[in-house]
Design an enzyme around this catalytic site. Sequence first.
Site, PDB file in Angstrom:
ATOM      1  N   ARG A 128     -21.556 -13.533   7.222  1.00 46.16           N
ATOM      2  CA  ARG A 128     -21.685 -12.622   8.370  1.00 46.16           C
ATOM      3  C   ARG A 128     -22.620 -13.223   9.397  1.00 46.16           C
ATOM      4  O   ARG A 128     -23.465 -14.052   9.072  1.00 46.16           O
ATOM      5  CB  ARG A 128     -22.268 -11.283   7.899  1.00 46.16           C
ATOM      6  CG  ARG A 128     -21.364 -10.535   6.976  1.00 46.16           C
ATOM      7  CD  ARG A 128     -21.626  -9.051   7.031  1.00 46.16           C
ATOM      8  NE  ARG A 128     -23.012  -8.676   6.830  1.00 46.16           N
ATOM      9  CZ  ARG A 128     -23.548  -7.568   7.326  1.00 46.16           C
ATOM     10  NH1 ARG A 128     -22.812  -6.755   8.084  1.00 46.16           N
ATOM     11  NH2 ARG A 128     -24.802  -7.257   7.087  1.00 46.16           N
ATOM     12  N   LYS A 193     -27.323 -13.033  -5.737  1.00 46.89           N
ATOM     13  CA  LYS A 193     -26.041 -12.961  -5.034  1.00 46.89           C
ATOM     14  C   LYS A 193     -24.980 -13.815  -5.747  1.00 46.89           C
ATOM     15  O   LYS A 193     -25.165 -15.014  -5.945  1.00 46.89           O
ATOM     16  CB  LYS A 193     -26.234 -13.432  -3.585  1.00 46.89           C
ATOM     17  CG  LYS A 193     -25.023 -13.217  -2.722  1.00 46.89           C
ATOM     18  CD  LYS A 193     -25.411 -13.057  -1.264  1.00 46.89           C
ATOM     19  CE  LYS A 193     -24.203 -13.199  -0.373  1.00 46.89           C
ATOM     20  NZ  LYS A 193     -24.451 -12.819   1.005  1.00 46.89           N
ATOM     21  N   ARG A 328     -31.885  -3.980   2.843  1.00 50.25           N
ATOM     22  CA  ARG A 328     -32.819  -4.692   1.969  1.00 50.25           C
ATOM     23  C   ARG A 328     -33.584  -3.690   1.111  1.00 50.25           C
ATOM     24  O   ARG A 328     -33.761  -2.541   1.526  1.00 50.25           O
ATOM     25  CB  ARG A 328     -33.859  -5.468   2.801  1.00 50.25           C
ATOM     26  CG  ARG A 328     -33.275  -6.531   3.710  1.00 50.25           C
ATOM     27  CD  ARG A 328     -32.888  -7.775   2.924  1.00 50.25           C
ATOM     28  NE  ARG A 328     -32.272  -8.794   3.753  1.00 50.25           N
ATOM     29  CZ  ARG A 328     -30.961  -8.935   3.937  1.00 50.25           C
ATOM     30  NH1 ARG A 328     -30.120  -8.113   3.363  1.00 50.25           N
ATOM     31  NH2 ARG A 328     -30.477  -9.906   4.679  1.00 50.25           N
TER      32      ARG A 328
HETATM   33  P1  ATP Z   1     -26.570  -9.176   4.713  1.00 51.52           P
HETATM   34  O1  ATP Z   1     -27.237  -8.093   3.968  1.00 51.52           O
HETATM   35  O2  ATP Z   1     -26.785  -9.090   6.181  1.00 51.52           O
HETATM   36  O3  ATP Z   1     -25.141  -9.361   4.347  1.00 51.52           O
HETATM   37  P2  ATP Z   1     -27.124 -11.827   3.523  1.00 51.52           P
HETATM   38  O4  ATP Z   1     -28.378 -12.627   3.474  1.00 51.52           O
HETATM   39  O5  ATP Z   1     -26.441 -11.557   2.234  1.00 51.52           O
HETATM   40  O6  ATP Z   1     -27.426 -10.485   4.299  1.00 51.52           O
HETATM   41  P3  ATP Z   1     -24.650 -12.883   4.504  1.00 51.52           P
HETATM   42  O7  ATP Z   1     -24.264 -13.231   5.895  1.00 51.52           O
HETATM   43  O8  ATP Z   1     -23.927 -11.766   3.824  1.00 51.52           O
HETATM   44  O9  ATP Z   1     -26.208 -12.596   4.514  1.00 51.52           O
HETATM   45  O10 ATP Z   1     -24.486 -14.170   3.588  1.00 51.52           O
HETATM   46  C1  ATP Z   1     -24.928 -15.426   4.016  1.00 51.52           C
HETATM   47  C2  ATP Z   1     -26.184 -15.797   3.242  1.00 51.52           C
HETATM   48  O11 ATP Z   1     -25.873 -15.923   1.859  1.00 51.52           O
HETATM   49  C3  ATP Z   1     -26.733 -17.163   3.631  1.00 51.52           C
HETATM   50  O12 ATP Z   1     -27.661 -17.034   4.675  1.00 51.52           O
HETATM   51  C4  ATP Z   1     -27.396 -17.666   2.345  1.00 51.52           C
HETATM   52  O13 ATP Z   1     -28.682 -17.125   2.189  1.00 51.52           O
HETATM   53  C5  ATP Z   1     -26.537 -17.038   1.284  1.00 51.52           C
HETATM   54  N1  ATP Z   1     -25.487 -17.950   0.770  1.00 51.52           N
HETATM   55  C6  ATP Z   1     -24.825 -18.908   1.379  1.00 51.52           C
HETATM   56  N2  ATP Z   1     -23.929 -19.482   0.567  1.00 51.52           N
HETATM   57  C7  ATP Z   1     -24.037 -18.829  -0.578  1.00 51.52           C
HETATM   58  C8  ATP Z   1     -23.389 -18.939  -1.788  1.00 51.52           C
HETATM   59  N3  ATP Z   1     -22.410 -19.812  -2.013  1.00 51.52           N
HETATM   60  N4  ATP Z   1     -23.772 -18.093  -2.760  1.00 51.52           N
HETATM   61  C9  ATP Z   1     -24.744 -17.191  -2.589  1.00 51.52           C
HETATM   62  N5  ATP Z   1     -25.407 -17.030  -1.443  1.00 51.52           N
HETATM   63  C10 ATP Z   1     -25.050 -17.854  -0.454  1.00 51.52           C
HETATM   64  C1  BTN Z   2     -21.156 -13.123   3.210  1.00 52.26           C
HETATM   65  O1  BTN Z   2     -21.750 -12.856   2.157  1.00 52.26           O
HETATM   66  O2  BTN Z   2     -21.699 -13.104   4.320  1.00 52.26           O
HETATM   67  C2  BTN Z   2     -19.681 -13.412   3.192  1.00 52.26           C
HETATM   68  C3  BTN Z   2     -19.335 -14.755   2.616  1.00 52.26           C
HETATM   69  C4  BTN Z   2     -17.842 -14.982   2.681  1.00 52.26           C
HETATM   70  C5  BTN Z   2     -17.470 -16.373   2.255  1.00 52.26           C
HETATM   71  C6  BTN Z   2     -15.982 -16.551   2.196  1.00 52.26           C
HETATM   72  S1  BTN Z   2     -15.513 -18.068   1.413  1.00 52.26           S
HETATM   73  C7  BTN Z   2     -13.867 -17.840   1.927  1.00 52.26           C
HETATM   74  C8  BTN Z   2     -13.920 -17.302   3.339  1.00 52.26           C
HETATM   75  N1  BTN Z   2     -14.029 -18.382   4.297  1.00 52.26           N
HETATM   76  C9  BTN Z   2     -15.184 -18.343   4.953  1.00 52.26           C
HETATM   77  O3  BTN Z   2     -15.531 -19.158   5.826  1.00 52.26           O
HETATM   78  N2  BTN Z   2     -15.922 -17.296   4.551  1.00 52.26           N
HETATM   79  C10 BTN Z   2     -15.246 -16.542   3.532  1.00 52.26           C
END
Ligand code: ATP
Ligand code: BTN
Length: 331
Positions: A128, A193, A328
Amino acid sequence: MTAQQHTGWQIQQQLLHYLADGRFYSGAWLGEQLQLSRTAIANHMQQLEQFGLELFKVKGKGYRLAEPLQLLSAKHIAAVQHAGAAPIEVESIVDSTNSQLMQRLQRGDKLMKGQCLVAEAQTAGRGRHGRVWHSPFAANLYFSMYWQLEQGIQAAMGLSLVIGVAVAELLEQQYQLQPALKWPNDIYSEGKKLAGVLIELSGQSDGQCQLVIGIGINVQMPVQSARQHIDQPWTDLTSLIGALDRNLLVAGLQHSCMNQLTRFERDGFAVFQPEFNRRHCFQGQPVRLVQGGQQITGTCHGVDAQGNLIVEHQGKKQLYHGGELSLRAGA
Ligand code: ATP
Ligand code: BTN
């Protein structure tokens, strides 16, 4: 991909075919099989490392993967797909599986509802708000599905929660896990996560709304590269339950998403409200709702029948929705 990259990738795939069993192979032996010099083999190995593969090189023994790997296979996936399911394509390396499907929609390509694309690696995986989704090669699942909502864009609200329920249900039934959901798009296990959902809209026509549903699930994340790229606690399925078949996971994920999306179209979000809340991480707990530099604190009461987040603040329950908000744990 350029023609040169394509040939490079074909060679790297042949190398992976040997390396997949996790044993040592010498540069000289690999060179003989592929009719390449040892230097060329070393260059291709370097390229594989850049895709996120963890390789060991030991003098006198050669190369081996840190862990044996099973590659995705369109044939194996098709063999375990549910009858009548839409096709699933397998790609090696793409920018982002979501971007690939979005581009096809923008070009006017006709896609089948439920059609999926999975890739071994993403060079520009997205979360996101343009955050990076770390997507090393053959380690995880990068999955996108095309869907079309007849009821239009209004009905799309709550969809990421529905997909969260679909992923959670699959992990419960297929792997006996008990994942938690975090509004609006994250899947956690043991407070870390495990997976994320990114839904993108590709516009509307005749009241219909076209969507790309992206799901990333960590399966066997290389620890070193994750340390460099992920800035929050994470986990993967292999740490939780041991080795698993990613091809089976892909087929199961398509089936679970299609089931829940069909239910959502028929019954609306209300039936998902208890299913989401039962799994929600912060039920009845203090939370912070963050947007930019601002935050609201309160007690979390899950979601209402439309998928709005309910936070109680100074004795008053308020509803929140919108892609800019992040939830959070509170103080
Ligand atoms: P929100 O609550 O806004 O969704 P979030 O930190 O989970 O917060 P996202 O945009 O959902 O943000 O997910 C992207 C974030 O997840 C990245 O900034 C990184 O911290 C984490 N991330 C990136 N790749 C992975 C992965 N493969 N597995 C777990 N976490 C990851
Ligand atoms: C998040 O937690 O913010 C969402 C992560 C979504 C990742 C998947 S991997 C397959 C698809 N292609 C992308 O570039 N993002 C989603």
